[in-house]
Design a protein around this motif. Structure first.
Motif, PDB file in Angstrom:
ATOM      1  N   LEU A  39     -13.203  58.484 -34.405  1.00  0.00           N
ATOM      2  CA  LEU A  39     -13.877  59.039 -35.578  1.00  0.00           C
ATOM      3  C   LEU A  39     -14.179  60.527 -35.379  1.00  0.00           C
ATOM      4  O   LEU A  39     -13.914  61.341 -36.262  1.00  0.00           O
ATOM      5  CB  LEU A  39     -15.163  58.267 -35.864  1.00  0.00           C
ATOM      6  CG  LEU A  39     -16.015  58.784 -37.015  1.00  0.00           C
ATOM      7  CD1 LEU A  39     -15.275  58.608 -38.335  1.00  0.00           C
ATOM      8  CD2 LEU A  39     -17.350  58.069 -37.042  1.00  0.00           C
ATOM      9  N   ALA A  40     -14.694  60.901 -34.214  1.00  0.00           N
ATOM     10  CA  ALA A  40     -15.007  62.301 -33.936  1.00  0.00           C
ATOM     11  C   ALA A  40     -13.736  63.150 -33.923  1.00  0.00           C
ATOM     12  O   ALA A  40     -13.721  64.276 -34.436  1.00  0.00           O
ATOM     13  CB  ALA A  40     -15.741  62.426 -32.599  1.00  0.00           C
ATOM     14  N   TRP A  41     -12.654  62.616 -33.362  1.00  0.00           N
ATOM     15  CA  TRP A  41     -11.378  63.337 -33.344  1.00  0.00           C
ATOM     16  C   TRP A  41     -10.876  63.576 -34.761  1.00  0.00           C
ATOM     17  O   TRP A  41     -10.414  64.669 -35.103  1.00  0.00           O
ATOM     18  CB  TRP A  41     -10.358  62.533 -32.538  1.00  0.00           C
ATOM     19  CG  TRP A  41      -9.003  63.141 -32.502  1.00  0.00           C
ATOM     20  CD1 TRP A  41      -8.554  64.103 -31.646  1.00  0.00           C
ATOM     21  CD2 TRP A  41      -7.905  62.827 -33.363  1.00  0.00           C
ATOM     22  NE1 TRP A  41      -7.234  64.408 -31.919  1.00  0.00           N
ATOM     23  CE2 TRP A  41      -6.817  63.637 -32.975  1.00  0.00           C
ATOM     24  CE3 TRP A  41      -7.727  61.938 -34.421  1.00  0.00           C
ATOM     25  CZ2 TRP A  41      -5.592  63.584 -33.614  1.00  0.00           C
ATOM     26  CZ3 TRP A  41      -6.510  61.896 -35.058  1.00  0.00           C
ATOM     27  CH2 TRP A  41      -5.461  62.706 -34.638  1.00  0.00           C
ATOM     28  N   THR A  42     -10.980  62.548 -35.607  1.00  0.00           N
ATOM     29  CA  THR A  42     -10.525  62.663 -36.991  1.00  0.00           C
ATOM     30  C   THR A  42     -11.342  63.698 -37.755  1.00  0.00           C
ATOM     31  O   THR A  42     -10.779  64.538 -38.463  1.00  0.00           O
ATOM     32  CB  THR A  42     -10.610  61.294 -37.695  1.00  0.00           C
ATOM     33  OG1 THR A  42      -9.846  60.356 -36.953  1.00  0.00           O
ATOM     34  CG2 THR A  42     -10.103  61.366 -39.116  1.00  0.00           C
ATOM     35  N   VAL A  43     -12.663  63.651 -37.616  1.00  0.00           N
ATOM     36  CA  VAL A  43     -13.518  64.615 -38.300  1.00  0.00           C
ATOM     37  C   VAL A  43     -13.229  66.031 -37.807  1.00  0.00           C
ATOM     38  O   VAL A  43     -13.106  66.968 -38.598  1.00  0.00           O
ATOM     39  CB  VAL A  43     -15.003  64.248 -38.115  1.00  0.00           C
ATOM     40  CG1 VAL A  43     -15.925  65.373 -38.568  1.00  0.00           C
ATOM     41  CG2 VAL A  43     -15.325  62.971 -38.868  1.00  0.00           C
ATOM     42  N   ASN A  48     -10.471  67.246 -36.414  1.00  0.00           N
ATOM     43  CA  ASN A  48      -9.153  67.714 -36.834  1.00  0.00           C
ATOM     44  C   ASN A  48      -9.069  67.926 -38.340  1.00  0.00           C
ATOM     45  O   ASN A  48      -8.243  68.698 -38.815  1.00  0.00           O
ATOM     46  CB  ASN A  48      -8.064  66.747 -36.385  1.00  0.00           C
ATOM     47  CG  ASN A  48      -7.727  66.946 -34.932  1.00  0.00           C
ATOM     48  OD1 ASN A  48      -7.963  68.000 -34.358  1.00  0.00           O
ATOM     49  ND2 ASN A  48      -7.171  65.920 -34.319  1.00  0.00           N
ATOM     50  N   THR A  49      -9.902  67.226 -39.093  1.00  0.00           N
ATOM     51  CA  THR A  49      -9.864  67.367 -40.544  1.00  0.00           C
ATOM     52  C   THR A  49     -10.688  68.557 -41.026  1.00  0.00           C
ATOM     53  O   THR A  49     -10.242  69.321 -41.872  1.00  0.00           O
ATOM     54  CB  THR A  49     -10.376  66.081 -41.217  1.00  0.00           C
ATOM     55  OG1 THR A  49      -9.580  64.984 -40.773  1.00  0.00           O
ATOM     56  CG2 THR A  49     -10.298  66.179 -42.726  1.00  0.00           C
ATOM     57  N   GLY A  99      -3.626  69.692 -39.406  1.00  0.00           N
ATOM     58  CA  GLY A  99      -4.505  68.852 -40.216  1.00  0.00           C
ATOM     59  C   GLY A  99      -5.718  69.568 -40.754  1.00  0.00           C
ATOM     60  O   GLY A  99      -6.598  68.958 -41.295  1.00  0.00           O
ATOM     61  N   GLY A 100      -5.790  70.870 -40.562  1.00  0.00           N
ATOM     62  CA  GLY A 100      -6.990  71.609 -40.976  1.00  0.00           C
ATOM     63  C   GLY A 100      -7.026  71.849 -42.469  1.00  0.00           C
ATOM     64  O   GLY A 100      -6.019  71.866 -43.165  1.00  0.00           O
ATOM     65  N   ARG A 101      -8.219  72.027 -42.983  1.00  0.00           N
ATOM     66  CA  ARG A 101      -8.431  72.387 -44.372  1.00  0.00           C
ATOM     67  C   ARG A 101      -9.066  73.760 -44.408  1.00  0.00           C
ATOM     68  O   ARG A 101      -9.743  74.181 -43.478  1.00  0.00           O
ATOM     69  CB  ARG A 101      -9.343  71.373 -45.047  1.00  0.00           C
ATOM     70  CG  ARG A 101      -8.702  70.000 -45.146  1.00  0.00           C
ATOM     71  CD  ARG A 101      -9.614  69.067 -45.894  1.00  0.00           C
ATOM     72  NE  ARG A 101      -9.015  67.738 -45.947  1.00  0.00           N
ATOM     73  CZ  ARG A 101      -9.657  66.680 -46.355  1.00  0.00           C
ATOM     74  NH1 ARG A 101     -10.895  66.763 -46.755  1.00  0.00           N
ATOM     75  NH2 ARG A 101      -9.047  65.516 -46.387  1.00  0.00           N
TER      76      ARG A 101
END
Length: 145
Positions: A122-126, A128-129, A138-140
């Motif tokens: 979850l921390a990796w996904t947040v 990277n997002t 994957g950045g915004r």
């Protein structure tokens, strides 16, 4: 000497199952683990995390990877969890060997492995997002349209 089959797992071409199998195999070879370095990292993470960050950054620059090959850190955490679980069972009157064993398995498998994997994913996904600069993987952009 070092593990003979390590060369097969270098780079990013290994599957997750193969890398996990190698990591688990390394856990059985206690003489090859650097417990001094792992203990130093644990103590410094509590007292001076900047030193651990600098060490990891140096490791990244020399070995071209962030993660440690050595499972000593994980083995030490698992050992400390087992010791604290046994102490908790004895302290709260649940000192039968079966209750200590069942709680130790629960703590290691559910609390440490499953919840640790879920929270780190979850921390990796947040991260990277939302935390990578625009143009990153994957950045915004983070700004309004």
């Amino acid at each position: 000497g070092p593990l003979e089959d390590d060369e097969r797992f270098k780079g990013h071409d290994g599957s997750a199952a193969r890398v996990a199998a190698l990591y688990l195999r390394r856990m059985t070879r206690l003489r090859h683990m650097d417990f001094d370095q792992a203990l130093w990292q644990m103590l410094c993470l509590c007292s001076d995390p900047r030193r651990v960050y600098r060490s990891a950054t140096y490791h990244r620059g020399t070995k071209h990877q962030w993660a440690r090959d050595d499972p000593a850190f994980v083995v030490l955490i698992a050992y400390l969890l087992l010791v604290s679980t046994a102490a908790w069972c004895i302290g709260f009157g649940r000192g039968s060997p079966l209750s200590v064993l069942s709680l130790a398995l629960y703590v290691l498998l559910v609390d440490f492995v499953v919840l640790g994997a879920a929270l780190s994913t979850l921390a990796w996904t947040v991260a990277n997002t939302y935390l990578l600069p625009s143009g990153g993987r994957g950045g915004r952009s983070g700004g309004s349209d």
